[in-house]
Design an enzyme around this catalytic site. Sequence first.
Site, PDB file in Angstrom:
ATOM      1  CG  HIS A   1     -24.579  32.560   4.503  1.00 26.91           C
ATOM      2  ND1 HIS A   1     -24.373  32.740   5.844  1.00 26.91           N
ATOM      3  CD2 HIS A   1     -25.348  33.624   4.109  1.00 26.91           C
ATOM      4  CE1 HIS A   1     -24.962  33.844   6.257  1.00 26.91           C
ATOM      5  NE2 HIS A   1     -25.573  34.406   5.205  1.00 26.91           N
TER       6      HIS A   1
ATOM      7  CD  GLU B   1     -23.348  30.275   7.855  1.00 23.31           C
ATOM      8  OE1 GLU B   1     -22.675  31.133   7.276  1.00 23.31           O
ATOM      9  OE2 GLU B   1     -24.579  30.313   7.960  1.00 23.31           O
TER      10      GLU B   1
ATOM     11  NE  ARG C   1     -26.420  36.468  10.096  1.00 25.09           N
ATOM     12  CZ  ARG C   1     -26.585  36.972   8.870  1.00 25.09           C
ATOM     13  NH1 ARG C   1     -27.237  36.289   7.957  1.00 25.09           N
ATOM     14  NH2 ARG C   1     -26.081  38.146   8.566  1.00 25.09           N
TER      15      ARG C   1
HETATM   16  C1  GLV Z   1     -26.341  37.854   4.711  1.00 25.16           C
HETATM   17  O1  GLV Z   1     -26.485  36.855   5.350  1.00 25.16           O
HETATM   18  C2  GLV Z   1     -26.748  39.133   5.140  1.00 25.16           C
HETATM   19  O2  GLV Z   1     -27.085  39.313   6.330  1.00 25.16           O
HETATM   20  O3  GLV Z   1     -26.739  40.053   4.328  1.00 25.16           O
END
Ligand code: GLV
Length: 336
Positions: A292, A274, A245
């Site tokens: 991402h 983001e 993250r």
């Molecule tokens: C994506 O970032 C997830 O947590 O699946």
Amino acid sequence: MCDNLRSMKPAVLVTKRIFPEAIAFLKEHADVDYAESDDGMRAEELAVRIRGKQAVVSQLMDKFTPEVLATLDGIKVIANVAVGYDNIDVPAATRHGILVTHTPDVLTDTTADFAFMLLMSAARRVVEGHHFVHSGQWTKWRVDLLLGQDVHHRTLGIFGMGRIGQAVARRAAGFSMRIIYHDSRRAPEAVEKELGLELVSAERLLREADFVSLHVPLMPETRHLIGARELRMMKPTAILVNTSRGPVVDEPALAEALERHVIAGAGLDVYENEPRVDPLLLKLENVVLAPHIASASVDTRRKMSMMAAENAVAGMEGRRPPNLLNPELWEKLAGK
Ligand code: GLV
């Protein structure tokens, strides 16, 4: 179906576009209010559309704060289409009697592939190479053209030896890497043995690793786990990879460290705010930036969508959702 039978069906809100198979499955079991867009829902719209629903299929940008959760009358389950769930205050959801689910396992290998790809891309400068060829700058072979770092036989430091951390370690073992890790919980002995893992302090990891890969969940303890101080502990030749993250890394501090060559490079899939990316990162060549997409293979995103739909249906129908984050609430609801 006559109207009064239809009205006995539970209702679910899907806040953002997911795979059509998952919508079809939801429609077999519930009335579906589907926000079929990629924009997501503002808190005010969510508050209105969630009324009268028993479940919500949510995504990363949907924030379920204690304040929002307090307004969710009648919601039995929030099914997040992600393994990470920092967008949901799970203890607050539990207090409000709302089950919360996520999508583990199905994305482990896909995400680990991507993390390792970012590591290799940053190490071997493949994106710079792509731009070099694409822009017509490649006119001759040179012995020192785009020299990068070796990956094989180097040291990989992994923060967070959970499912994805272990899958990354498994890939690294295939590259004959030495693997050190830091976690508040020790990995099972059999896994340590199989992959040759060594548990070390955070400081030792930062000082010894040629590559540092982050696989921790975002929690108060992991926010800015990597900041200016930690970056200064890393080798000047080291590369940082983040597929966890964004807020696990102090993004402006990282951008500055990359600009000043405090570390050699980075591969990033996640960002602090983001989809905004620190403008300095956008100017630098020693960083590989992805939007991402670590779990974004066709199969995996389909499986994540289906898994969230199945969790939502189970919760609405009063069955235990398979991927529950607050099992203690289920125990309580089931009177155990
Ligand atoms: C994506 O970032 C997830 O947590 O699946």
